[in-house]
Motif scaffolding. Structure first.
Motif, PDB file in Angstrom:
ATOM      1  N   HIS A  10       0.817  -1.218   0.000  1.00 16.07           N
ATOM      2  CA  HIS A  10       0.000   0.000   0.000  1.00 16.07           C
ATOM      3  C   HIS A  10       0.851   1.270   0.000  1.00 16.07           C
ATOM      4  N   CYS A  11       1.765   1.380   0.965  1.00 14.20           N
ATOM      5  CA  CYS A  11       2.524   2.628   1.083  1.00 14.20           C
ATOM      6  C   CYS A  11       3.888   2.555   0.410  1.00 14.20           C
ATOM      7  N   THR A  27      -1.022  -2.445   6.519  1.00 14.13           N
ATOM      8  CA  THR A  27      -1.434  -3.337   5.445  1.00 14.13           C
ATOM      9  C   THR A  27      -0.775  -4.705   5.612  1.00 14.13           C
ATOM     10  N   ARG A  42       4.057   0.629  -5.504  1.00 18.82           N
ATOM     11  CA  ARG A  42       3.618   1.523  -6.569  1.00 18.82           C
ATOM     12  C   ARG A  42       4.653   1.510  -7.699  1.00 18.82           C
ATOM     13  N   GLY A 139      -3.110   0.043  -9.604  1.00 18.13           N
ATOM     14  CA  GLY A 139      -2.553  -1.213  -9.119  1.00 18.13           C
ATOM     15  C   GLY A 139      -2.594  -2.258 -10.218  1.00 18.13           C
ATOM     16  N   ARG A 238      -6.181   3.785  -6.745  1.00 21.02           N
ATOM     17  CA  ARG A 238      -5.419   3.664  -5.508  1.00 21.02           C
ATOM     18  C   ARG A 238      -5.640   4.817  -4.543  1.00 21.02           C
ATOM     19  N   SER A 241      -8.960   3.811  -2.779  1.00 22.56           N
ATOM     20  CA  SER A 241      -8.999   2.598  -1.951  1.00 22.56           C
ATOM     21  C   SER A 241      -7.869   1.666  -2.347  1.00 22.56           C
ATOM     22  N   ARG A 242      -7.434   0.856  -1.413  1.00 27.13           N
ATOM     23  CA  ARG A 242      -6.435  -0.159  -1.706  1.00 27.13           C
ATOM     24  C   ARG A 242      -7.115  -1.359  -2.354  1.00 27.13           C
ATOM     25  N   ASP A 243      -6.316  -2.248  -2.944  1.00 28.62           N
ATOM     26  CA  ASP A 243      -6.861  -3.464  -3.549  1.00 28.62           C
ATOM     27  C   ASP A 243      -7.657  -4.261  -2.522  1.00 28.62           C
TER      28      ASP A 243
END
Length: 275
Positions: A10-11, A27, A42, A139, A238, A241-243
């Protein structure tokens, strides 16, 4: 021996691979699928885009092998062109294969078939430019789902419009363009406006190119763009929201369906031609 760190999905912060979750954002550790697709950090989805390009190139080479020879015409538009029989066996789509013969799997396989060296070159160049950008904002999992499903949507539109036979990755690439267009509008701000301006230029070029050049599947292009916009709206990006587990499962389902469609097309072609 010290273990190498891995990126947080995530980060992007490097963390100890023994950690169950990122100490910075909480995460959970990347799954095997996330690591294989490059969806962990990313920008790492670039590897997945290269895998898609490799699959396209491999299937193009198979189409030449099945043809027995590529067309060595002096015309650059038909240079190294697989014959029509090979393309039909390997999974060309359109109203004839789908509506007349029920070959629904070709809605996926056709995105990996190309009519010549220039055809695949320009499509892969576009994918190489656009794919990593979409992957960075959505993503790798969502990017691949958009790529696959927008191609299907574009080819469904082609079938309903009466396009008899069609091939190429352009419907899927147009889906990625549509996703970026939605991203720019939804993201807003100076960055979103810049994305919208650039993508709008691509869309205008697509329309003009389709009007000028003969044999362009405008229904596939238009359906792909609309499919990309709709899928981007449904799946989100992204910054929103995250996956989710459902999105990762959708990407995996798209990957399995793609592999099965290509294997089935290859098996049919090899069986008919060589056995």
């Amino acid at each position: 021996m010290a273990q190498r760190s891995i990126p947080c999905p995530h980060c992007g912060t490097q963390i100890d691979p023994r950690e169950d979750s990122c100490p910075w954002c909480g995460t959970k550790r990347p799954s095997l699928w996330a690591r294989l697709t490059g969806g962990g950090a990313r920008g790492d989805g670039d590897r997945f885009v290269k895998a898609i390009i490799a699959a396209n190139v491999a299937y193009f080479l198979l189409s030449l092998v099945v043809s027995g020879r590529g067309e060595w015409s002096a015309n650059p538009l038909s240079f190294l062109s697989p014959d029509q029989r090979s393309l039909m066996l390997l999974g060309a789509t359109g109203s004839v294969p789908v509506l007349s013969f029920g070959r629904f799997w070709t809605l996926i396989s056709a995105s990996y078939l190309h009519g010549g060296l220039l055809h695949i070159f320009f499509n892969m160049m576009a994918l190489r430019q656009i794919g990593p950008w979409v992957s960075a904002e959505f993503g790798a999992n969502r990017m691949f789902a958009i790529y696959t499903l927008s191609g299907v949507i574009g080819y469904v539109a082609s079938c309903l419009a009466g396009v008899s036979v069609t091939i190429g990755a352009s419907a899927s690439v147009c889906g990625l363009i549509g996703a970026l267009f939605y991203f720019g509008k939804a993201r807003g701000g100076s960055y979103g406006a810049a994305v919208s301006r650039e993508v709008s230029g691509w869309l205008i070029s697509l329309v003009l190119f389709g009007l000028i050049m003969p044999g362009i599947n405008n229904w596939g292009h238009g359906g792909g763009v609309v499919g990309g916009v709709v899928l981007a709206r449904v799946l989100g990006f992204r910054a929103q929201s995250r996956d989710s587990a459902g999105q990762r499962l959708l990407a995996l389902a798209c990957a399995v369906a793609t592999v099965l469609a290509l294997l089935w097309g290859g098996l049919l072609a090899v069986t008919v031609i060589f056995l």
